[in-house]
Design a protein around this motif. Sequence first.
Motif: not given
Length: 175
Positions: A45-49, A51, A86
């Motif tokens: 699963k891709a880590d949303n931390k 990009v 961000s």
Amino acid sequence: MRKSKWISLSVTMISVLLLGLCSNLSAVRSLGQRATDVLYSVSRKADNKFVIVSIDELAEAEYGYFTTWSRSRAAELVEALNQPESKPAVIGFDINYIAERDEEGDKAFVKAAKDGGNVVIASRASLKAVSELQENGKYVIDPFRVALFEYPYAALKEVCDYGFSDTVNDQDDYI
């Protein structure tokens, strides 16, 4: 009791020796490489931390091939990503910015990278196979001798961290 300890110790020593010998066999090594390849190619699963911003065909259709872009585009990207609400811990460029190209764009990129303080640039190490004469009179080939390091251009190197993005295929041609 004493005899059983010697038998256990002997069996253990023989097992260690056999494992050591087997690990040097190419069939065992090949099996180990295949197992490693499978382990690292399992979907996760891709880590949303993280990009990844990539240069795709649409961007190149609009702006031309990326190697012709002014580095002011990279500066704009760094500035856009480094907004106070961000700001990422790291912005990594897997692009080699080795030589200066256009003064204005180069300076803009250096300023954005310095202001951000979080930019990492790719560098390159060129490898060359070299044959070396050993003390025993035999020649050995070192396939991984570094022939040349290519760093970011001087002003960018001063304000960025950099890392080598080269890869080396293993014996079964996987990275």
